[in-house]
Each structure stands twice: as C-alpha cells, then as structure tokens.
Design a protein around this motif. Structure first.
Motif, PDB file in Angstrom:
ATOM      1  N   ARG A   1     -52.378 -16.222  20.611  1.00  0.00           N
ATOM      2  CA  ARG A   1     -52.687 -17.431  19.847  1.00  0.00           C
ATOM      3  C   ARG A   1     -51.735 -17.490  18.669  1.00  0.00           C
ATOM      4  NH1 ARG A   1     -58.562 -17.031  17.331  1.00  0.00           N
ATOM      5  NH2 ARG A   1     -57.833 -18.935  16.325  1.00  0.00           N
ATOM      6  N   SER A   2     -51.649 -18.649  18.030  1.00  0.00           N
ATOM      7  CA  SER A   2     -50.757 -18.794  16.890  1.00  0.00           C
ATOM      8  C   SER A   2     -51.306 -19.883  15.988  1.00  0.00           C
ATOM      9  CB  SER A   2     -49.332 -19.153  17.354  1.00  0.00           C
ATOM     10  OG  SER A   2     -49.310 -20.445  17.927  1.00  0.00           O
ATOM     11  N   LYS A   3     -50.589 -20.147  14.921  1.00  0.00           N
ATOM     12  CA  LYS A   3     -51.015 -21.164  13.954  1.00  0.00           C
ATOM     13  C   LYS A   3     -51.226 -22.513  14.622  1.00  0.00           C
ATOM     14  CE  LYS A   3     -49.375 -23.468   9.740  1.00  0.00           C
ATOM     15  NZ  LYS A   3     -48.267 -23.545   8.760  1.00  0.00           N
ATOM     16  N   THR A   4     -50.377 -22.852  15.589  1.00  0.00           N
ATOM     17  CA  THR A   4     -50.483 -24.148  16.264  1.00  0.00           C
ATOM     18  C   THR A   4     -51.163 -24.033  17.626  1.00  0.00           C
ATOM     19  OG1 THR A   4     -48.229 -23.828  17.119  1.00  0.00           O
ATOM     20  CG2 THR A   4     -48.469 -25.098  15.087  1.00  0.00           C
ATOM     21  N   ASP A   5     -51.743 -22.871  17.905  1.00  0.00           N
ATOM     22  CA  ASP A   5     -52.450 -22.664  19.176  1.00  0.00           C
ATOM     23  C   ASP A   5     -53.733 -21.899  18.891  1.00  0.00           C
ATOM     24  OD1 ASP A   5     -53.220 -22.310  21.838  1.00  0.00           O
ATOM     25  OD2 ASP A   5     -51.875 -20.606  22.158  1.00  0.00           O
ATOM     26  N   GLN A   6     -54.633 -22.544  18.150  1.00  0.00           N
ATOM     27  CA  GLN A   6     -55.857 -21.875  17.742  1.00  0.00           C
ATOM     28  C   GLN A   6     -56.814 -21.652  18.913  1.00  0.00           C
ATOM     29  OE1 GLN A   6     -56.700 -20.629  14.615  1.00  0.00           O
ATOM     30  NE2 GLN A   6     -54.531 -20.970  14.233  1.00  0.00           N
ATOM     31  N   GLU A   7     -56.641 -22.391  20.006  1.00  0.00           N
ATOM     32  CA  GLU A   7     -57.532 -22.222  21.144  1.00  0.00           C
ATOM     33  C   GLU A   7     -57.046 -21.144  22.107  1.00  0.00           C
ATOM     34  OE1 GLU A   7     -58.415 -25.899  23.026  1.00  0.00           O
ATOM     35  OE2 GLU A   7     -59.179 -26.838  21.205  1.00  0.00           O
ATOM     36  N   GLY A   8     -55.925 -20.519  21.795  1.00  0.00           N
ATOM     37  CA  GLY A   8     -55.481 -19.362  22.556  1.00  0.00           C
ATOM     38  C   GLY A   8     -54.951 -19.665  23.944  1.00  0.00           C
ATOM     39  N   LEU A   9     -54.220 -20.773  24.094  1.00  0.00           N
ATOM     40  CA  LEU A   9     -53.602 -21.049  25.392  1.00  0.00           C
ATOM     41  C   LEU A   9     -52.524 -20.021  25.702  1.00  0.00           C
ATOM     42  CD1 LEU A   9     -53.295 -24.954  25.194  1.00  0.00           C
ATOM     43  CD2 LEU A   9     -55.063 -23.587  26.331  1.00  0.00           C
ATOM     44  N   GLY A  10     -51.879 -19.528  24.669  1.00  0.00           N
ATOM     45  CA  GLY A  10     -50.902 -18.454  24.834  1.00  0.00           C
ATOM     46  C   GLY A  10     -49.508 -18.958  25.176  1.00  0.00           C
ATOM     47  N   ALA A  11     -48.525 -18.118  24.903  1.00  0.00           N
ATOM     48  CA  ALA A  11     -47.133 -18.435  25.208  1.00  0.00           C
ATOM     49  C   ALA A  11     -46.359 -17.126  25.294  1.00  0.00           C
ATOM     50  CB  ALA A  11     -46.529 -19.337  24.135  1.00  0.00           C
ATOM     51  N   VAL A  12     -45.254 -17.148  26.038  1.00  0.00           N
ATOM     52  CA  VAL A  12     -44.387 -15.969  26.163  1.00  0.00           C
ATOM     53  C   VAL A  12     -43.028 -16.306  25.573  1.00  0.00           C
ATOM     54  CG1 VAL A  12     -43.180 -14.422  27.739  1.00  0.00           C
ATOM     55  CG2 VAL A  12     -45.556 -15.065  28.194  1.00  0.00           C
ATOM     56  N   ARG A  13     -42.540 -15.437  24.702  1.00  0.00           N
ATOM     57  CA  ARG A  13     -41.201 -15.598  24.146  1.00  0.00           C
ATOM     58  C   ARG A  13     -40.341 -14.435  24.602  1.00  0.00           C
ATOM     59  NH1 ARG A  13     -42.412 -17.778  18.007  1.00  0.00           N
ATOM     60  NH2 ARG A  13     -43.695 -19.553  18.679  1.00  0.00           N
ATOM     61  N   ALA A  14     -39.150 -14.775  25.030  1.00  0.00           N
ATOM     62  CA  ALA A  14     -38.211 -13.755  25.515  1.00  0.00           C
ATOM     63  C   ALA A  14     -37.250 -13.375  24.400  1.00  0.00           C
ATOM     64  CB  ALA A  14     -37.445 -14.283  26.717  1.00  0.00           C
ATOM     65  N   LEU A  15     -37.065 -12.074  24.231  1.00  0.00           N
ATOM     66  CA  LEU A  15     -36.114 -11.545  23.259  1.00  0.00           C
ATOM     67  C   LEU A  15     -35.050 -10.785  24.049  1.00  0.00           C
ATOM     68  CD1 LEU A  15     -38.663 -12.199  21.602  1.00  0.00           C
ATOM     69  CD2 LEU A  15     -38.254 -10.140  20.270  1.00  0.00           C
ATOM     70  N   PRO A  16     -33.858 -11.336  24.185  1.00  0.00           N
ATOM     71  CA  PRO A  16     -32.891 -10.801  25.144  1.00  0.00           C
ATOM     72  C   PRO A  16     -32.225  -9.506  24.691  1.00  0.00           C
ATOM     73  CG  PRO A  16     -31.933 -12.621  23.915  1.00  0.00           C
ATOM     74  CD  PRO A  16     -33.373 -12.553  23.511  1.00  0.00           C
ATOM     75  N   PHE A  17     -31.705  -8.781  25.692  1.00  0.00           N
ATOM     76  CA  PHE A  17     -30.798  -7.668  25.414  1.00  0.00           C
ATOM     77  C   PHE A  17     -29.560  -8.224  24.724  1.00  0.00           C
ATOM     78  CE2 PHE A  17     -32.817  -6.443  29.561  1.00  0.00           C
ATOM     79  CZ  PHE A  17     -33.562  -5.373  29.084  1.00  0.00           C
ATOM     80  N   THR A  18     -28.942  -7.434  23.864  1.00  0.00           N
ATOM     81  CA  THR A  18     -27.718  -7.878  23.198  1.00  0.00           C
ATOM     82  C   THR A  18     -26.585  -6.897  23.481  1.00  0.00           C
ATOM     83  OG1 THR A  18     -28.247  -6.689  21.149  1.00  0.00           O
ATOM     84  CG2 THR A  18     -29.052  -8.961  21.356  1.00  0.00           C
ATOM     85  N   ALA A  19     -25.378  -7.302  23.150  1.00  0.00           N
ATOM     86  CA  ALA A  19     -24.207  -6.473  23.444  1.00  0.00           C
ATOM     87  C   ALA A  19     -24.207  -5.189  22.619  1.00  0.00           C
ATOM     88  CB  ALA A  19     -22.932  -7.270  23.184  1.00  0.00           C
ATOM     89  N   HIS A  20     -24.671  -5.261  21.401  1.00  0.00           N
ATOM     90  CA  HIS A  20     -24.597  -4.115  20.490  1.00  0.00           C
ATOM     91  C   HIS A  20     -25.984  -3.511  20.307  1.00  0.00           C
ATOM     92  CE1 HIS A  20     -20.505  -5.341  19.614  1.00  0.00           C
ATOM     93  NE2 HIS A  20     -20.945  -6.560  19.305  1.00  0.00           N
ATOM     94  N   HIS A  21     -26.084  -2.231  20.453  1.00  0.00           N
ATOM     95  CA  HIS A  21     -27.387  -1.578  20.365  1.00  0.00           C
ATOM     96  C   HIS A  21     -27.990  -1.677  18.969  1.00  0.00           C
ATOM     97  CE1 HIS A  21     -24.671   1.609  18.955  1.00  0.00           C
ATOM     98  NE2 HIS A  21     -25.715   2.124  18.319  1.00  0.00           N
ATOM     99  N   HIS A  22     -27.138  -1.712  17.935  1.00  0.00           N
ATOM    100  CA  HIS A  22     -27.677  -1.698  16.577  1.00  0.00           C
ATOM    101  C   HIS A  22     -28.380  -3.003  16.211  1.00  0.00           C
ATOM    102  CE1 HIS A  22     -24.275  -4.200  15.320  1.00  0.00           C
ATOM    103  NE2 HIS A  22     -23.485  -3.365  15.968  1.00  0.00           N
ATOM    104  N   SER A  23     -28.114  -4.095  16.985  1.00  0.00           N
ATOM    105  CA  SER A  23     -28.773  -5.370  16.703  1.00  0.00           C
ATOM    106  C   SER A  23     -29.610  -5.841  17.888  1.00  0.00           C
ATOM    107  CB  SER A  23     -27.722  -6.430  16.357  1.00  0.00           C
ATOM    108  OG  SER A  23     -26.808  -6.609  17.448  1.00  0.00           O
ATOM    109  N   CYS A  24     -29.999  -4.929  18.754  1.00  0.00           N
ATOM    110  CA  CYS A  24     -30.712  -5.272  19.987  1.00  0.00           C
ATOM    111  C   CYS A  24     -32.228  -5.221  19.750  1.00  0.00           C
ATOM    112  CB  CYS A  24     -30.323  -4.274  21.083  1.00  0.00           C
ATOM    113  SG  CYS A  24     -31.151  -4.546  22.664  1.00  0.00           S
TER     114      CYS A  24
END
Length: 384
Positions: free
Chosen positions: A214-237
């Motif tokens: 749930r989130s501030k704009t999803d108080q009823e808990g429909l839910g969402a998935v956010r993808a956080l991708p792999f990056t080229a450099h390990h220090h900023s991955c």
C-alpha cells in the motif's frame, strides 16, 4: 467514527432510505471497524486533532460545531490566517487551512449532515486567503531539494569510505541500500519504512522487484511492483546494495549480534557485483529497514520516517555538502531526485509515472518546473 441507530439533531434521518434498520451489536461493531479501517491510523489521528481544534474554537466563540454554519466555517480559517508565529511570519500555511476545512466537511458528511464547506462563501474565502498569501509572499512552498544520480553516488561512496569497524559497516549497508533503492524506486519515505523482507525479490532479468502493499495514494492496498534494475557499476547498483543489507538482516535474525559480528569478517571486499549471489533466508513479515543502535545492534522495529529524513541529512553532511544544502534535504529528496533526473535525461512524464505511481502528469511535471526548468524550454534555443 461511531455507528449507531440514531442520527444527530439537524440531520436528515433517512435521505430517502426510510427508517434505519435494527442491526445487531456485532454487525454495528463490524461496520464501525470497517469505517475505521477506511483511513490509516495517521489520518485518523490528524483528523481527530483537527476536529478537536475546531470544536474548541467554536466553543470559545459561541458557535455550534456540528452542524456548523458556512459563515462559521469561513470565519475559522480567516481567524487562523491572522495568527503570527514568534518570527513574525504566518503561523499556518494555506495547505493547513485547507486541511482543517476538509476535516470539518468530513465530520459533517459522516454524520449525514449538510456539508457547509462546499458553499461558495467557504470556497471563495479560502481562495482569497491563498491569493493574499501569494501577494504578500507569505509561507511559500518549500519543497525538498532533489538528490540527483551524482549526489547519490557521491553520498554512498562517502558512507563506504567512512567505515571503520563492524558497527559502522552495519549502518553503511543499511543507508546505502536505503539511498539507492529509495532513489531508483522513486519511493516516499513512508514506502521505505513500510517494506517487509518478503516484499523484495531478486529477479534474474530485471534486478529487484519491490512490492508496495500500500502507499499514500493506495490506501486500499491494491499493491504495485516497482523494478529496480541491475546497473553497470556495482558501487551504484541497487540490487547489490539490497543484497549487502539483506545479509546483515538475515544474520541478525538468525543469531543476533554475534551472527552479524561473525558475518562481516568473512565477507569479501565489495569490489564487484554481489547482486546475483544466493540470498539468505529472512523472515518475510519482518521489517526490512530497521533502527540501529550506535553499537551496531539492530532493532526488531521498522525505521521511522523521521529517521530516514535524518539519515539522508547526516550522510549528505558527512559527504561534505554545504550546510545550507543539507537543510533543504529530506526524505522526499530521493523521490524528487528520481523525477528531476529522469526529466533531465529526456524521459517523458508518462514514463516517469510508470515508476512513481503518479496518476496526473501535471503532478510529475511540477518537479520539472521547480528543479529542471531548462528541460524542454525554448529559452535554450533563442541564440544568445
């Protein structure tokens, strides 16, 4: 909010529905519970506090609070707008006055009373207050400054360079994961502190899949998935930062402080990607981002939103940022930074909204106007 078989004086008892049916105490209690669950605990606290303030003001001035006359409601923000703080500035912002009036309307609606807040007298009064504030330069918006990609990388690098022992490394791993995941996911601080260990999974193609229950704009808990991708450099991955922190959480949940102390000396230096390493088992319902004592001991409770705000400022200060800049930073700097960086990199509003969850492009574009005013601006092509 109370559910009873009676209605308050001055209300329309049935609104065309006929007499109120007889309900069992159990059913009434279940309805009351559902009504209470329709709002978050924080919202209920704010509404109750704002309503107490209005009732006290009405009592002082000899006006009924429920039902309230539109003239009473209009007089309430006008009186507050004249209140000055110790520094001589307006004590209350227009958004606070708007919220107070909204709460008054809420209590009228939920008691089946005519809503005085929708009358032209009230709406025009609020509009006039906003215009007067704007004309006089009172209480302007003060949005948090965004942290861009270069800022996040600089702050995370500084945090890792400052590690001097196992306790400071525990803090660093948590803060690095929080900064990189918060930025890449365009998360609010309330999103970050609400994450459970089971909400994050490493995806072999996408990087991390982070489920917002749930989130501030999803108080009823429909839910969402956010993808956080792999990056080229390990220090900023972001996935690497997550794995490093997950190792700490798992070690603590299994063996406590001794487990963390045993883990860290056996961990190889962070010189390459670790995001495809086997993940340790964690308790799915346990909070992911947790409070940490100065000695490195983890808490079983989730980090607070205020602690996210403080950690961002503390890490920026340690990275050498000017005190004036640090004062403009906060929990929202990660989300604002994502949107601002994306606009600067040429993304359009709809692509940005895929990650932020905004439903109105104008809301996302507000960040561009405030923090990236030259993006798409003809002033860059006038030949000066």
């Amino acid at each position: 909010m109370e559910v009873t078989a009676s209605t308050p004086a001055g209300s329309s008892p049935d609104r065309g529905w006929g007499a109120v049916p007889e309900l069992s105490e159990q059913t009434v209690a279940q309805i009351a519970g559902a009504l209470e669950a329709s709002q978050s605990a924080g919202t209920r606290r704010v509404y109750a506090s704002d309503w107490r303030r209005f009732r006290s003001w009405c009592h002082t001035h000899g006006h009924p609070a429920l039902p309230a006359h539109p003239a009473t409601v209009a007089a309430y923000p006008v009186d507050a707008a004249d209140t000055l703080a110790d520094a001589g500035e307006k004590a209350y912002s227009p958004s606070t006055l708007n919220r107070w009036v909204s709460v008054i309307g809420h209590y009228h609606r939920t008691t089946n009373l005519r809503n005085p807040c929708t009358e032209a007298l009230v709406t025009s009064t609020l509009s006039g207050i906003r215009r007067t504030y704007a004309t006089n330069g009172d209480r302007p918006r003060n949005p948090r400054a965004p942290l861009l990609t270069s800022d996040i990388v600089t702050i995370v690098r500084s945090a890792r360079q400052a590690v001097t022992g196992w306790a400071t490394e525990v803090h660093e791993r948590r803060d690095s994961a929080m900064l990189l995941m918060g930025f890449a996911g365009a998360f609010r601080r309330s999103d970050l502190v609400a994450l459970h260990c089971g909400d994050v999974a490493v995806h072999r193609l996408d990087g991390l899949h982070v489920r917002l229950r749930r989130s501030k704009t999803d108080q009823e808990g429909l839910g969402a998935v956010r993808a956080l991708p792999f990056t080229a450099h390990h220090h900023s991955c972001p996935p690497c930062a997550y794995v490093r922190w997950a190792q700490i959480v798992a070690a603590y949940d299994i063996a406590g402080r001794p487990g963390v102390i045993r883990l860290l000396p056996t961990t190889p230096p962070f010189e390459d990607h670790v995001c495809r390493s086997a993940l340790p088992r964690m308790r799915a319902r346990a909070p992911l981002f947790r409070a940490i004592a100065k000695n490195g001991n983890l808490s079983d409770t989730a980090l607070s939103g205020a602690s996210v705000h403080a950690a961002i400022r503390r890490r920026a200060q340690a990275a050498g940022y000017d005190a004036n800049i640090v004062a403009q930073l906060g929990g929202h700097s990660l989300r604002a930074g994502f949107v601002t960086q994306a606009f600067r990199n040429g993304a359009d509003a709809h692509a940005i909204m895929r990650q932020t969850g905004h439903t109105n492009p104008a809301t996302a574009e507000l960040y561009a106007r405030e923090h990236a005013p030259l993006v798409g601006n003809a002033v860059t092509d006038i030949g000066l």
